[in-house]
Design a protein around this motif. Structure first.
Motif, mmCIF file in Angstrom:
data_model
loop_
_atom_site.group_PDB
_atom_site.id
_atom_site.type_symbol
_atom_site.label_atom_id
_atom_site.label_comp_id
_atom_site.label_asym_id
_atom_site.label_seq_id
_atom_site.Cartn_x
_atom_site.Cartn_y
_atom_site.Cartn_z
ATOM 1 N N ASN A 1 0.822 -1.224 0.000
ATOM 2 C CA ASN A 1 0.000 0.000 0.000
ATOM 3 C C ASN A 1 0.851 1.267 0.000
ATOM 4 O O ASN A 1 0.348 2.360 0.259
ATOM 5 N N ALA A 2 2.158 1.144 -0.256
ATOM 6 C CA ALA A 2 3.043 2.312 -0.157
ATOM 7 C C ALA A 2 3.247 3.002 -1.505
ATOM 8 O O ALA A 2 4.205 3.737 -1.692
ATOM 9 N N ASN A 3 2.393 2.743 -2.490
ATOM 10 C CA ASN A 3 2.411 3.412 -3.792
ATOM 11 C C ASN A 3 3.772 3.317 -4.494
ATOM 12 O O ASN A 3 4.324 4.306 -4.976
ATOM 13 N N GLY A 4 4.319 2.104 -4.513
ATOM 14 C CA GLY A 4 5.562 1.896 -5.243
ATOM 15 C C GLY A 4 6.803 2.405 -4.559
ATOM 16 O O GLY A 4 7.862 2.437 -5.147
ATOM 17 N N LYS A 5 6.693 2.853 -3.289
ATOM 18 C CA LYS A 5 7.851 3.378 -2.567
ATOM 19 C C LYS A 5 8.093 2.582 -1.295
ATOM 20 O O LYS A 5 8.503 3.124 -0.271
ATOM 21 N N GLY A 6 7.791 1.308 -1.349
ATOM 22 C CA GLY A 6 7.946 0.476 -0.158
ATOM 23 C C GLY A 6 9.408 0.254 0.205
ATOM 24 O O GLY A 6 10.283 0.251 -0.645
ATOM 25 N N LYS A 7 9.623 0.051 1.506
ATOM 26 C CA LYS A 7 10.983 -0.184 1.988
ATOM 27 C C LYS A 7 10.932 -1.128 3.177
ATOM 28 O O LYS A 7 10.094 -0.979 4.072
ATOM 29 N N ILE A 8 11.833 -2.118 3.163
ATOM 30 C CA ILE A 8 11.928 -3.080 4.267
ATOM 31 C C ILE A 8 13.384 -3.136 4.720
ATOM 32 O O ILE A 8 14.283 -3.310 3.900
ATOM 33 N N ASP A 9 13.613 -2.968 6.023
ATOM 34 C CA ASP A 9 14.955 -3.053 6.606
ATOM 35 C C ASP A 9 15.013 -4.229 7.565
ATOM 36 O O ASP A 9 14.146 -4.382 8.437
ATOM 37 N N LEU A 10 16.050 -5.078 7.414
ATOM 38 C CA LEU A 10 16.291 -6.195 8.335
ATOM 39 C C LEU A 10 17.641 -5.987 9.005
ATOM 40 O O LEU A 10 18.662 -5.840 8.311
ATOM 41 N N ASN A 11 17.665 -5.950 10.312
ATOM 42 C CA ASN A 11 18.897 -5.766 11.075
ATOM 43 C C ASN A 11 19.100 -6.955 12.007
ATOM 44 O O ASN A 11 18.202 -7.313 12.772
ATOM 45 N N PHE A 12 20.291 -7.572 11.952
ATOM 46 C CA PHE A 12 20.665 -8.662 12.849
ATOM 47 C C PHE A 12 21.716 -8.129 13.822
ATOM 48 O O PHE A 12 22.795 -7.686 13.393
ATOM 49 N N VAL A 13 21.419 -8.163 15.115
ATOM 50 C CA VAL A 13 22.320 -7.614 16.137
ATOM 51 C C VAL A 13 22.545 -8.669 17.211
ATOM 52 O O VAL A 13 21.604 -9.315 17.675
ATOM 53 N N LYS A 14 23.832 -8.823 17.631
ATOM 54 C CA LYS A 14 24.176 -9.791 18.677
ATOM 55 C C LYS A 14 24.112 -9.119 20.036
ATOM 56 O O LYS A 14 24.764 -8.100 20.271
ATOM 57 N N GLU A 15 23.309 -9.688 20.943
ATOM 58 C CA GLU A 15 23.144 -9.136 22.276
ATOM 59 C C GLU A 15 23.297 -10.248 23.304
ATOM 60 O O GLU A 15 22.373 -11.029 23.515
ATOM 61 N N GLU A 16 24.459 -10.349 23.935
ATOM 62 C CA GLU A 16 24.722 -11.355 24.961
ATOM 63 C C GLU A 16 24.370 -12.762 24.443
ATOM 64 O O GLU A 16 25.008 -13.263 23.549
ATOM 65 N N SER A 17 23.318 -13.368 24.987
ATOM 66 C CA SER A 17 22.966 -14.732 24.573
ATOM 67 C C SER A 17 21.876 -14.749 23.501
ATOM 68 O O SER A 17 21.302 -15.794 23.215
ATOM 69 N N TYR A 18 21.569 -13.607 22.908
ATOM 70 C CA TYR A 18 20.534 -13.519 21.877
ATOM 71 C C TYR A 18 21.112 -12.940 20.596
ATOM 72 O O TYR A 18 22.130 -12.240 20.597
ATOM 73 N N ILE A 19 20.408 -13.233 19.506
ATOM 74 C CA ILE A 19 20.554 -12.455 18.276
ATOM 75 C C ILE A 19 19.210 -11.773 18.037
ATOM 76 O O ILE A 19 18.180 -12.446 17.910
ATOM 77 N N ALA A 20 19.234 -10.443 18.028
ATOM 78 C CA ALA A 20 18.012 -9.665 17.837
ATOM 79 C C ALA A 20 17.839 -9.375 16.351
ATOM 80 O O ALA A 20 18.777 -8.941 15.680
ATOM 81 N N ILE A 21 16.641 -9.639 15.839
ATOM 82 C CA ILE A 21 16.328 -9.372 14.431
ATOM 83 C C ILE A 21 15.190 -8.363 14.380
ATOM 84 O O ILE A 21 14.116 -8.604 14.951
ATOM 85 N N GLU A 22 15.438 -7.248 13.707
ATOM 86 C CA GLU A 22 14.403 -6.221 13.529
ATOM 87 C C GLU A 22 13.925 -6.245 12.086
ATOM 88 O O GLU A 22 14.733 -6.204 11.146
ATOM 89 N N VAL A 23 12.600 -6.310 11.911
ATOM 90 C CA VAL A 23 11.992 -6.244 10.583
ATOM 91 C C VAL A 23 11.140 -4.978 10.550
ATOM 92 O O VAL A 23 10.112 -4.886 11.227
ATOM 93 N N GLU A 24 11.591 -3.983 9.777
ATOM 94 C CA GLU A 24 10.941 -2.666 9.784
ATOM 95 C C GLU A 24 10.461 -2.325 8.381
ATOM 96 O O GLU A 24 11.168 -2.539 7.391
ATOM 97 N N ASP A 25 9.210 -1.818 8.264
ATOM 98 C CA ASP A 25 8.687 -1.408 6.956
ATOM 99 C C ASP A 25 8.054 -0.034 7.067
ATOM 100 O O ASP A 25 7.851 0.496 8.163
ATOM 101 N N ASN A 26 7.742 0.587 5.934
ATOM 102 C CA ASN A 26 7.129 1.918 5.908
ATOM 103 C C ASN A 26 5.670 1.837 5.464
ATOM 104 O O ASN A 26 5.164 2.692 4.751
ATOM 105 N N GLY A 27 4.986 0.738 5.885
ATOM 106 C CA GLY A 27 3.585 0.556 5.535
ATOM 107 C C GLY A 27 2.649 1.366 6.409
ATOM 108 O O GLY A 27 3.043 2.310 7.102
ATOM 109 N N GLY A 28 1.385 0.938 6.429
ATOM 110 C CA GLY A 28 0.356 1.720 7.113
ATOM 111 C C GLY A 28 0.107 1.329 8.546
ATOM 112 O O GLY A 28 -0.872 1.789 9.143
ATOM 113 N N GLY A 29 0.925 0.455 9.112
ATOM 114 C CA GLY A 29 0.736 0.092 10.520
ATOM 115 C C GLY A 29 -0.228 -1.064 10.686
ATOM 116 O O GLY A 29 -0.676 -1.681 9.733
#
Length: 658
Positions: free
Chosen positions: A569-597
């Motif tokens: 629904n982002a009218n051809g301007k969609g964007k998705i960011d994936l970030n993998f971060v190491k935190e102590e005993s975890y790997i944190a993965i963030e999936v972020e988009d610019n959609g409508g919520g």
């Protein structure tokens, strides 16, 4: 001259006296056995002579032995149906007697022929009769040989735990007894188990150990050197592989073993193909086909046609590639080998695609995925059966341990009558605590196995869910008559499906494999939606993508939600960011988009996606057994004015090392 000497030897025995009939025939059987698989003409003439003598003199045991040895000779020649008929005659003569050793050997030949014709249930049944007869004969070597028969069957069934169990049991039964053939076979069986587990260095070790027990005058060395060659092929050590294949071919030609030669030349052709020499690969394949036709071996023919198809694609001879792949499909279907049939359909689709026949390529892909789904269901059933078998074995072993403990207690009481009641009470208490501990450990183990099984089942549910969406996209391309896009999509889609099917069978995979799968997944959807969005995947420098591992298929559903419900629904301007971060005993993965919520994604209970539901169930299962729990936070991204500008999924998963 040799035949004249043999027949003279036979005639001397004939006129040696009726009281020595059985001893004379037993000796002749030993002479006959020395020629089996070595000098076929002499062996056939002598064995038929012995059978006639035994019938005339009504000596059932020597007759049964002679028939069993002749059945073994037929096995060496690859004439398995004749071998089964002859060995049944042998068993019919031996069964009413008390010649349990001879009966055990006859059963062993029947087990071998049944295994080579893929009649595994029957082979297992007769191998148990072989063991029973060996125990009745009180013969240590025959008992170990019966365990070797079990190893060969379980090797064909790819049950590595059972192979190693019976091989070790066989070596222990032998003790200090020397019998090179059985020791060599048991070591070879352990090598087979490591080979099937893809531990090729260990396979080479045990195959090499097995080869020490045979010389060039023993036909079994041909099989061992063949296995050494295929192990070196897997290690990409082609010079060593060619060396051992040449040796195996030389031995098998010496003894006229056409069945083994078919597999020899098949392996040789695959070596040529793997090393890039397609022309030699095709020529060698034709030789392999000749031997396969001679003995009616379908499995080898199917593998040869598959290899030839790949070579023709590389050489640009697409019509021949299609014909070879079609033949491979036909033969694997006749043989009932679903796994190889799926691979053959995949090769056929590649050949069609290379030849520009995209619609036929699409149909072959459909057949491939259909068979792959059947294999996935079969793997689940085999996993359940394996768990049930392991549970039954563990229960029996626990009962044996319990009986052993009780016997030890009774012996202790007899030897130490003067011990006080206090010491006895302490011993009793320790036993109760030990049994309680064993029971607790078994309960925990069963719970863990059940949880792992449920995890595999839930992961497998994601596959058809994704396949359904992807095939709709292919259908859309086909309806638009956009064959080129459909073919490109299918190529990427087949690679992705291979990754998903492989990863879904593992508890943990390297971060690198997860990132590769996600990249391919995003590329496919960019193609599907005409580049309607862009994406970026970033790895924290603390992460080692090759050694840090995480549970597979947790991130993909959130990426799917971002694509299907957000950026579309982002009218051809969609964007998705994936970030993998190491935190102590975890790997944190963030999936972020610019959609409508959430409002546009529909995250209410009634519109929750199937994949999200499965992921939540998987998280609950994982968290039952993990010390560090999986965490998930979903939130909307807002600007300073409180307007929703996208969605972020923050997933924290525990990691381990390879």
């Amino acid at each position: 001259m040799k035949l004249l000497l043999i027949f003279t030897f036979v005639n001397l025995f004939i006129f040696g006296g009726r009281s020595q009939d059985k001893a004379r025939l037993d000796s002749l059987n030993q002479v006959s056995k020395s020629y089996v698989c070595r000098d076929i003409q002499t062996f056939d003439s002598l064995s038929l002579k012995i059978e006639r003598m035994a019938l005339e003199e009504k000596q059932d045991v020597p007759l049964g032995d002679a028939l069993a040895i002749r059945a073994y000779g037929k096995i060496c020649l690859g004439d398995l149906q004749s071998a089964l008929q002859i060995v049944d005659q042998s068993i019919s003569y031996l069964k009413p007697t008390t010649a349990y050793g001879s009966l055990s050997k006859a059963y062993s030949y029947k087990v071998t022929a049944l295994s080579m014709t893929s009649q595994m249930d029957s082979a297992l049944y007769y191998s148990s009769l072989q063991t029973d007869a060996a125990f009745l004969a009180l013969d240590t070597i025959l008992i170990s040989a019966s365990y070797l028969s079990r190893c060969n069957i379980y090797s064909a069934l790819s049950q590595q735990d059972s192979i190693v169990y019976y091989a070790i049991k066989g070596l222990e039964s032998m003790g200090n007894f020397k019998h090179d053939g059985v020791r060599g076979g048991l070591n070879m069986s352990i090598g087979n188990a490591y080979y099937q587990n893809e531990d090729y260095p260990q396979a080479v070790k045990y195959y090499s150990e097995a080869s020490k027990f045979y010389d060039d005058g023993n036909p079994n060395l041909g099989g061992i050197t063949h296995n050494l060659a295929t192990s070196f092929t897997q290690l990409k050590m082609y010079d060593s592989s060619f060396h051992y294949l040449d040796k195996s071919i030389s031995i098998n030609k010496k003894f006229g073993r056409d069945l083994q030669l078919a597999f020899n030349y098949q392996a040789l052709a695959m070596n040529y193909s793997a090393s890039g020499d397609c022309r030699n690969a095709i020529e060698t394949s034709l030789v392999a086909l000749g031997y396969s036709d001679r003995v009616g071996e379908i499995r080898s023919k199917a593998a040869v046609f598959a290899n030839v198809s790949e070579c023709y694609v590389k050489l640009g001879q697409f019509e021949k590639a299609i014909q070879s792949a079609q033949e491979a499909v036909k033969l694997t279907k006749e043989n009932g080998d679903v796994d190889k049939e799926a691979d053959a359909h995949f090769l056929l689709s590649r050949a069609y695609e290379a030849n520009g026949q995209f619609r036929k390529a699409y149909e072959s892909h459909k057949n491939f995925y259909s068979l792959d789904s059947l294999l996935l269901n079969r793997d689940k059933q085999e996993t359940i059966a394996s768990l049930e078998t392991k549970y039954g074995t563990a229960k029996k072993e626990a009962e044996i341990r319990s009986l052993s403990q009780q016997s030890s207690i009774q012996s202790l009481e007899i030897q130490q009558k003067n011990l006080t009641i206090t010491v006895g009470s302490i011993v009793f208490l320790l036993i109760v605590l030990s049994l309680y501990f064993v029971y607790q450990q078994r309960t925990i183990k069963r719970s863990r196995e059940q949880t792992e099984l449920e995890q595999r089942f839930l992961r497998s549910q994601l596959n058809p869910h994704f396949i359904s969406n992807a095939l709709l996209a292919v259908q859309n391309f086909m309806l638009k008559n956009d064959a080129e896009s459909a073919a490109l999509y299918l190529t990427k889609f087949s690679k992705l499906m291979r990754e998903i099917l492989e990863n879904s069978r593992k508890e943990f995979i390297p971060v690198e494999e997860e990132v590769n799968m996600l990249t391919n997944y995003l590329e496919i959807h960019r193609l599907r939606f005409n580049d309607a969005f862009e994406y970026n995947i970033k790895l924290d420098e603390k992460i080692d993508p090759e050694t840090d591992t995480i549970p597979p298929m947790f991130v993909q559903p959130f990426v799917e939600n971002s694509i299907e419900h957000g950026i579309i629904n982002a009218n051809g301007k969609g964007k998705i960011d994936l970030n993998f971060v190491k935190e102590e005993s975890y790997i944190a993965i963030e999936v972020e988009d610019n959609g409508g919520g959430f409002a546009k994604k529909g995250h209410d209970a009634e519109h929750q996606s199937l994949s999200s539901t499965i992921i939540k169930e998987r998280m609950e299962l994982f968290n039952r057994t993990l010390k560090n729990k999986i965490r998930l936070v979903l939130k909307e991204i807002t600007n300073d004015e409180g307007q929703v500008e996208g969605t972020k999924a923050e997933l924290k998963v525990p990691f381990s090392y390879i």
